[in-house]
Design a protein around this motif. Sequence first.
Motif, PDB file in Angstrom:
ATOM      1  N   ARG A  41       0.838  -1.051   0.026  1.00 48.45           N
ATOM      2  CA  ARG A  41      -0.068  -0.052  -0.038  1.00 48.45           C
ATOM      3  C   ARG A  41       0.920   1.281   0.173  1.00 48.45           C
ATOM      4  N   THR A  42       0.572   2.173  -1.015  1.00 50.36           N
ATOM      5  CA  THR A  42       1.470   3.387  -1.116  1.00 50.36           C
ATOM      6  C   THR A  42       0.384   4.554  -1.018  1.00 50.36           C
ATOM      7  N   ALA A  43       0.792   5.368  -0.004  1.00 48.14           N
ATOM      8  CA  ALA A  43       0.059   6.586   0.376  1.00 48.14           C
ATOM      9  C   ALA A  43       0.950   7.586   0.826  1.00 48.14           C
ATOM     10  N   ALA A  44       0.769   8.997   0.184  1.00 46.56           N
ATOM     11  CA  ALA A  44       1.587  10.299   0.697  1.00 46.56           C
ATOM     12  C   ALA A  44       2.883   9.761   0.577  1.00 46.56           C
ATOM     13  N   GLY A  45       3.366   8.980  -0.325  1.00 48.24           N
ATOM     14  CA  GLY A  45       4.922   8.825  -0.528  1.00 48.24           C
ATOM     15  C   GLY A  45       5.492   7.720   0.522  1.00 48.24           C
ATOM     16  N   ALA A  46       4.503   7.058   1.263  1.00 52.67           N
ATOM     17  CA  ALA A  46       5.190   6.020   2.233  1.00 52.67           C
ATOM     18  C   ALA A  46       4.511   4.701   1.691  1.00 52.67           C
ATOM     19  N   SER A  47       5.493   3.820   1.876  1.00 55.55           N
ATOM     20  CA  SER A  47       4.731   2.470   1.419  1.00 55.55           C
ATOM     21  C   SER A  47       4.850   1.589   2.471  1.00 55.55           C
ATOM     22  N   ARG A  48       3.709   0.467   2.565  1.00 52.87           N
ATOM     23  CA  ARG A  48       3.774  -0.480   3.614  1.00 52.87           C
ATOM     24  C   ARG A  48       3.400  -1.982   3.163  1.00 52.87           C
ATOM     25  N   VAL A  49       4.002  -2.872   3.444  1.00 53.52           N
ATOM     26  CA  VAL A  49       3.754  -4.258   2.895  1.00 53.52           C
ATOM     27  C   VAL A  49       2.710  -4.831   3.767  1.00 53.52           C
ATOM     28  N   LEU A  50       1.433  -4.998   3.166  1.00 50.69           N
ATOM     29  CA  LEU A  50       0.429  -5.692   3.812  1.00 50.69           C
ATOM     30  C   LEU A  50       0.631  -7.082   4.054  1.00 50.69           C
ATOM     31  N   ILE A  51       1.103  -7.752   2.623  1.00 50.74           N
ATOM     32  CA  ILE A  51       1.225  -9.193   2.888  1.00 50.74           C
ATOM     33  C   ILE A  51       2.705  -9.555   2.296  1.00 50.74           C
ATOM     34  N   ASP A  52       3.525 -10.221   2.756  1.00 47.36           N
ATOM     35  CA  ASP A  52       4.861 -10.157   2.358  1.00 47.36           C
ATOM     36  C   ASP A  52       5.167 -11.304   1.212  1.00 47.36           C
ATOM     37  N   GLN A  53       4.134 -12.447   1.305  1.00 44.96           N
ATOM     38  CA  GLN A  53       4.420 -13.374   0.311  1.00 44.96           C
ATOM     39  C   GLN A  53       3.150 -14.266   0.228  1.00 44.96           C
ATOM     40  N   GLY A  54       3.140 -14.995  -0.648  1.00 46.64           N
ATOM     41  CA  GLY A  54       2.020 -15.916  -0.986  1.00 46.64           C
ATOM     42  C   GLY A  54       0.769 -15.260  -1.698  1.00 46.64           C
ATOM     43  N   LEU A  55       0.723 -14.105  -1.999  1.00 50.32           N
ATOM     44  CA  LEU A  55      -0.417 -13.643  -2.560  1.00 50.32           C
ATOM     45  C   LEU A  55      -0.329 -13.883  -4.066  1.00 50.32           C
ATOM     46  N   THR A  56      -1.321 -14.996  -4.718  1.00 52.73           N
ATOM     47  CA  THR A  56      -1.217 -15.514  -6.154  1.00 52.73           C
ATOM     48  C   THR A  56      -2.105 -14.734  -6.798  1.00 52.73           C
ATOM     49  N   VAL A  57      -3.189 -14.129  -6.515  1.00 49.98           N
ATOM     50  CA  VAL A  57      -3.958 -13.292  -7.302  1.00 49.98           C
ATOM     51  C   VAL A  57      -4.425 -12.042  -6.348  1.00 49.98           C
TER      52      VAL A  57
END
Length: 166
Positions: free
Chosen positions: A108-124
Motif C-alpha cells: 500500500r502506497t499513500a502520501a509517499g510512504a509504502s507499507r507491505v500488507l502481505i509479504d508473500q503468498g499472494l497469487t491473485v
Amino acid sequence: MSAPRTKAGFSLIELLVAGLATGILALTVGLILLMPSKSMSVNAEYAELRRDLAVAVRFIAKDVRNAEYSYDGETIVGGTNTLYLPDTEYRAHSIQYTRNPAEGSLTRTAAGASRVLIDQGLTVFNPLEVNSATSGMKGVMLHLEMQSASGVSIVDKTFIHTRDVQ
C-alpha cells in the motif's frame, strides 16, 4: 537309547509372522499419532493465511469506502495486480495497492510512504471497478487468493461500496 527330543522356542515362520504383525501395528499407531499433528499444521497455516488476508482486506475496504465515485472526475482504477484510489475531500492524497508477482507481496502506497500488507503468498490480486447503472452499485469487486509454501490456499471475493458523489 536316546532321550526323546522336545521342541523348544519358535519356528522361523512364527517369528516372521510376529514381526510382520508388530510392524503393521507400529505403522498404524504411528499414522494415528501423525495425522492430528499434520492436521494441526495445516489448520495453523490456514489461520495465518486467513489473518493476513483479513488485514489486507480491512485496509483496502477502509480506503475504498472513503473513495468517492465521481461521474465527471478522476475515479477508481482497478486491474490485475493494481488498485488506484484518487485523492478526495476526505483524503488529501491518492492511494495505490500493488501486487508484486515475483514475491507474491501486496504493498500500500499513500502520501509517499509504502507499507507491505502481505509479504508473500499472494497469487491473485484482481480489483475490478464496478459501476452498475441498473443496480446502482458502485465500488470495487475485490478478488484475492493466497497460497502457503506447502500448498494450503485461500480465496476471498468481496464487494466494497464507495461514496457516491454526483
